[in-house]
Design a protein around this motif. Structure first.
Motif, PDB file in Angstrom:
ATOM      1  N   GLY A 264      -4.200   4.788  -1.020  1.00 33.62           N
ATOM      2  CA  GLY A 264      -3.341   4.934  -2.190  1.00 33.62           C
ATOM      3  C   GLY A 264      -3.747   4.022  -3.325  1.00 33.62           C
ATOM      4  O   GLY A 264      -3.798   4.420  -4.489  1.00 33.62           O
ATOM      5  N   HIS A 265      -4.076   2.768  -2.965  1.00 36.22           N
ATOM      6  CA  HIS A 265      -4.509   1.817  -3.989  1.00 36.22           C
ATOM      7  C   HIS A 265      -5.828   2.259  -4.617  1.00 36.22           C
ATOM      8  O   HIS A 265      -6.041   2.114  -5.829  1.00 36.22           O
ATOM      9  N   ALA A 266      -6.732   2.788  -3.770  1.00 36.27           N
ATOM     10  CA  ALA A 266      -8.023   3.258  -4.291  1.00 36.27           C
ATOM     11  C   ALA A 266      -7.826   4.426  -5.254  1.00 36.27           C
ATOM     12  O   ALA A 266      -8.415   4.473  -6.343  1.00 36.27           O
ATOM     13  N   LEU A 267      -6.961   5.364  -4.870  1.00 36.50           N
ATOM     14  CA  LEU A 267      -6.707   6.522  -5.736  1.00 36.50           C
ATOM     15  C   LEU A 267      -6.006   6.115  -7.026  1.00 36.50           C
ATOM     16  O   LEU A 267      -6.285   6.666  -8.097  1.00 36.50           O
ATOM     17  N   SER A 268      -5.103   5.148  -6.935  1.00 32.68           N
ATOM     18  CA  SER A 268      -4.424   4.691  -8.147  1.00 32.68           C
ATOM     19  C   SER A 268      -5.408   4.025  -9.091  1.00 32.68           C
ATOM     20  O   SER A 268      -5.316   4.178 -10.317  1.00 32.68           O
ATOM     21  N   GLY A 269      -6.373   3.296  -8.516  1.00 32.15           N
ATOM     22  CA  GLY A 269      -7.404   2.675  -9.344  1.00 32.15           C
ATOM     23  C   GLY A 269      -8.264   3.716 -10.046  1.00 32.15           C
ATOM     24  O   GLY A 269      -8.608   3.568 -11.222  1.00 32.15           O
ATOM     25  N   VAL A 270      -8.614   4.771  -9.306  1.00 30.87           N
ATOM     26  CA  VAL A 270      -9.398   5.860  -9.895  1.00 30.87           C
ATOM     27  C   VAL A 270      -8.605   6.537 -11.016  1.00 30.87           C
ATOM     28  O   VAL A 270      -9.147   6.853 -12.089  1.00 30.87           O
ATOM     29  N   ALA A 271      -7.303   6.753 -10.766  1.00 33.63           N
ATOM     30  CA  ALA A 271      -6.457   7.392 -11.781  1.00 33.63           C
ATOM     31  C   ALA A 271      -6.408   6.566 -13.059  1.00 33.63           C
ATOM     32  O   ALA A 271      -6.512   7.094 -14.172  1.00 33.63           O
TER      33      ALA A 271
ATOM     34  N   GLY B 166      -0.996   5.686 -12.298  1.00 33.77           N
ATOM     35  CA  GLY B 166      -1.776   4.806 -11.439  1.00 33.77           C
ATOM     36  C   GLY B 166      -1.228   3.400 -11.407  1.00 33.77           C
ATOM     37  O   GLY B 166      -1.162   2.763 -10.346  1.00 33.77           O
ATOM     38  N   ALA B 167      -0.807   2.889 -12.559  1.00 29.77           N
ATOM     39  CA  ALA B 167      -0.264   1.532 -12.623  1.00 29.77           C
ATOM     40  C   ALA B 167       1.072   1.428 -11.897  1.00 29.77           C
ATOM     41  O   ALA B 167       1.422   0.366 -11.369  1.00 29.77           O
ATOM     42  N   ALA B 168       1.831   2.528 -11.858  1.00 29.37           N
ATOM     43  CA  ALA B 168       3.141   2.509 -11.199  1.00 29.37           C
ATOM     44  C   ALA B 168       3.039   2.591  -9.686  1.00 29.37           C
ATOM     45  O   ALA B 168       4.014   2.308  -8.980  1.00 29.37           O
ATOM     46  N   TYR B 169       1.852   2.961  -9.158  1.00 25.06           N
ATOM     47  CA  TYR B 169       1.735   3.157  -7.710  1.00 25.06           C
ATOM     48  C   TYR B 169       2.030   1.872  -6.941  1.00 25.06           C
ATOM     49  O   TYR B 169       2.753   1.895  -5.940  1.00 25.06           O
ATOM     50  N   GLY B 170       1.467   0.745  -7.395  1.00 21.25           N
ATOM     51  CA  GLY B 170       1.627  -0.512  -6.675  1.00 21.25           C
ATOM     52  C   GLY B 170       3.081  -0.895  -6.471  1.00 21.25           C
ATOM     53  O   GLY B 170       3.521  -1.107  -5.331  1.00 21.25           O
ATOM     54  N   PRO B 171       3.878  -1.030  -7.543  1.00 20.99           N
ATOM     55  CA  PRO B 171       5.288  -1.381  -7.368  1.00 20.99           C
ATOM     56  C   PRO B 171       6.057  -0.386  -6.500  1.00 20.99           C
ATOM     57  O   PRO B 171       6.896  -0.775  -5.703  1.00 20.99           O
ATOM     58  N   ILE B 172       5.750   0.909  -6.668  1.00 18.52           N
ATOM     59  CA  ILE B 172       6.445   1.918  -5.864  1.00 18.52           C
ATOM     60  C   ILE B 172       6.102   1.768  -4.387  1.00 18.52           C
ATOM     61  O   ILE B 172       6.969   1.845  -3.500  1.00 18.52           O
ATOM     62  N   ALA B 173       4.803   1.541  -4.109  1.00 14.07           N
ATOM     63  CA  ALA B 173       4.368   1.378  -2.725  1.00 14.07           C
ATOM     64  C   ALA B 173       4.985   0.144  -2.090  1.00 14.07           C
ATOM     65  O   ALA B 173       5.376   0.153  -0.923  1.00 14.07           O
ATOM     66  N   ARG B 174       5.083  -0.962  -2.855  1.00 11.76           N
ATOM     67  CA  ARG B 174       5.677  -2.187  -2.307  1.00 11.76           C
ATOM     68  C   ARG B 174       7.151  -1.991  -1.992  1.00 11.76           C
ATOM     69  O   ARG B 174       7.644  -2.437  -0.964  1.00 11.76           O
TER      70      ARG B 174
END
Length: 242
Positions: free
Chosen positions: A15-22, A226-234
């Motif tokens: 997920g982190h890798a895909l968010s970085g790509v996005a 992509g930037a929102a993925y991290g907080p949502i995942a945490r």
């Protein structure tokens, strides 16, 4: 670590890798389209109401930088000619080199090469809406320009006694108006007039503004997503552990 834990870690890394790509793709789209738009387009504030209702005095428009040789009948162009004045002006091209332009028939309609023009964009319509003039032939390499507010436009009709029959050189054209950017009530692309499409050379196709805007919006969406993925995942992870 259990199998479930390893799976969750693997999914998290993916997920982190895909968010970085996005985010990376979004930056390329957003910045690339924005930069290209700045190269291809110039903003311009319309100085008078001579093009009302298509564009009004004070409107902020986006005009595509083009070469004068690419101008077609029906285009709304930004040009500057010392005979007309010291500032850039906005008018509509109704005739090009070799055209025979005349005004008017009993309904006040313009004709080009003997063909009556349908001009639904005009501010005024009817027999009294356009001061008549004798037929004139546009010199080669020149453009015959009129405002859409024919009763309130200083244009080629006024300059008919000039050496070039009121026409302006193609080289005087700086850009072609593609869209209104301000005010928001008029926001949108300028329609391409169908009335001139039957004449040789046809009319211009829209510039690349719409694809560029789509790229900017898509890029912004990818960056934010992509930037929102991290907080949502945490948050999701804390909820699972709880």
């Amino acid at each position: 670590m259990g199998k479930a834990g390893r799976t969750g870690t693997s999914h998290g890394r993916l997920g982190h890798a895909l968010s970085g790509v996005a985010v990376a793709v979004g930056c390329v789209l957003f910045l690339g389209a924005f930069a290209l738009g700045a190269v291809l387009y110039q903003p311009y504030t319309v100085p008078t109401d001579s093009m009302d209702p298509t564009v009004k005095a004070g409107d902020r428009v986006l005009a595509e930088r083009i070469d004068g040789k690419d101008v077609r009948r029906g285009d709304v162009v930004v040009f500057q000619d010392s005979v007309w004045g010291s500032v850039p002006m906005v008018k509509r091209v109704v005739g090009t080199g070799g055209d025979k332009v005349a005004c008017c028939d009993k309904q006040g309609r313009l004709s080009v090469n003997g063909k009556t023009m349908q001009e639904p964009y005009l501010k005024d319509t009817g027999p009294d809406s356009q001061p008549p003039f004798k037929r004139t032939t546009v010199p080669q390499g020149k453009l015959f320009l009129l405002g859409d507010h024919r009763m309130d436009s200083v244009d080629s009709r006024v300059h008919l006694t000039d050496g070039d029959h009121g026409a302006v050189s193609r080289t005087a054209v700086n850009a072609r108006v593609d869209a209104i950017a301000w005010p928001t009530s008029g926001l949108g692309m300028l329609a391409r007039p169908a009335g001139f499409s039957g004449l040789p050379g046809g009319t211009s196709k829209p510039g690349p503004l719409q694809p560029l805007l789509i790229a900017v919006v898509a890029g912004a969406a990818l960056i934010m997503g992509g930037a929102a993925y991290g907080p949502i995942a945490r948050r999701a992870g804390r909820g699972t552990r709880g």
